[in-house]
Design a protein around this motif. Structure first.
Motif, PDB file in Angstrom:
ATOM      1  N   TYR A  23       0.815  -1.218   0.000  1.00  0.00           N
ATOM      2  CA  TYR A  23       0.000   0.000   0.000  1.00  0.00           C
ATOM      3  C   TYR A  23       0.847   1.267   0.000  1.00  0.00           C
ATOM      4  CZ  TYR A  23      -2.982   3.771   1.563  1.00  0.00           C
ATOM      5  OH  TYR A  23      -3.621   4.984   1.663  1.00  0.00           O
ATOM      6  N   ALA A  50      -4.101  -6.004  -7.593  1.00  0.00           N
ATOM      7  CA  ALA A  50      -4.289  -5.839  -6.148  1.00  0.00           C
ATOM      8  C   ALA A  50      -5.394  -6.747  -5.617  1.00  0.00           C
ATOM      9  CB  ALA A  50      -4.603  -4.383  -5.819  1.00  0.00           C
ATOM     10  N   ASN A  55      -5.754  -6.992  -0.001  1.00  0.00           N
ATOM     11  CA  ASN A  55      -5.424  -5.789   0.769  1.00  0.00           C
ATOM     12  C   ASN A  55      -6.482  -4.738   0.428  1.00  0.00           C
ATOM     13  OD1 ASN A  55      -4.394  -3.313   1.677  1.00  0.00           O
ATOM     14  ND2 ASN A  55      -2.273  -3.965   1.400  1.00  0.00           N
ATOM     15  N   LYS A  57      -7.325  -1.901   1.673  1.00  0.00           N
ATOM     16  CA  LYS A  57      -6.886  -0.508   1.648  1.00  0.00           C
ATOM     17  C   LYS A  57      -6.207  -0.193   0.315  1.00  0.00           C
ATOM     18  CE  LYS A  57      -4.173   2.652   4.501  1.00  0.00           C
ATOM     19  NZ  LYS A  57      -3.306   2.757   5.681  1.00  0.00           N
ATOM     20  N   LEU A  58      -5.374  -1.095  -0.170  1.00  0.00           N
ATOM     21  CA  LEU A  58      -4.697  -0.927  -1.455  1.00  0.00           C
ATOM     22  C   LEU A  58      -5.694  -0.954  -2.607  1.00  0.00           C
ATOM     23  CD1 LEU A  58      -2.175  -0.811  -3.267  1.00  0.00           C
ATOM     24  CD2 LEU A  58      -2.042  -3.311  -3.037  1.00  0.00           C
ATOM     25  N   LEU A  61      -7.568   2.309  -2.702  1.00  0.00           N
ATOM     26  CA  LEU A  61      -6.701   3.374  -3.210  1.00  0.00           C
ATOM     27  C   LEU A  61      -6.638   3.341  -4.736  1.00  0.00           C
ATOM     28  CD1 LEU A  61      -4.395   5.549  -2.686  1.00  0.00           C
ATOM     29  CD2 LEU A  61      -2.834   3.591  -2.864  1.00  0.00           C
TER      30      LEU A  61
END
Length: 75
Positions: A23, A50, A55, A57-58, A61
């Motif tokens: 991240y 991803a 992940n 959060k990644l 994003l």
């Protein structure tokens, strides 16, 4: 150079960060001009890579960055 792709894979630094689930590196690259719209040699965007890391959060994003700009047409 931040969007320079490896000729054998088409991976940019952002593809690698997404692929390994990093991240902080992905956020740094995006802040410094990396493109989340660049497909690799198989047509995958970093956000797609991803998804395999789980992940959240990644993924969020990279998805936010994709939605911020207009997506280029598929090759």
């Amino acid at each position: 150079l931040i969007n320079q792709a490896d000729p054998s894979t088409g991976f940019t630094a952002l593809h690698w960060a997404a692929y390994i689930g990093h991240y902080e590196m992905a956020a740094y690259l995006l802040r410094n001009g990396a493109s989340s719209h660049a497909p690799d040699n198989l047509g995958r965007w970093p956000a797609e890579l991803a998804y395999g890391t789980a992940n959240r959060k990644l993924i969020a994003l990279l998805e936010r960055d994709l939605l911020r700009g207009s997506c280029p047409p598929a090759p």
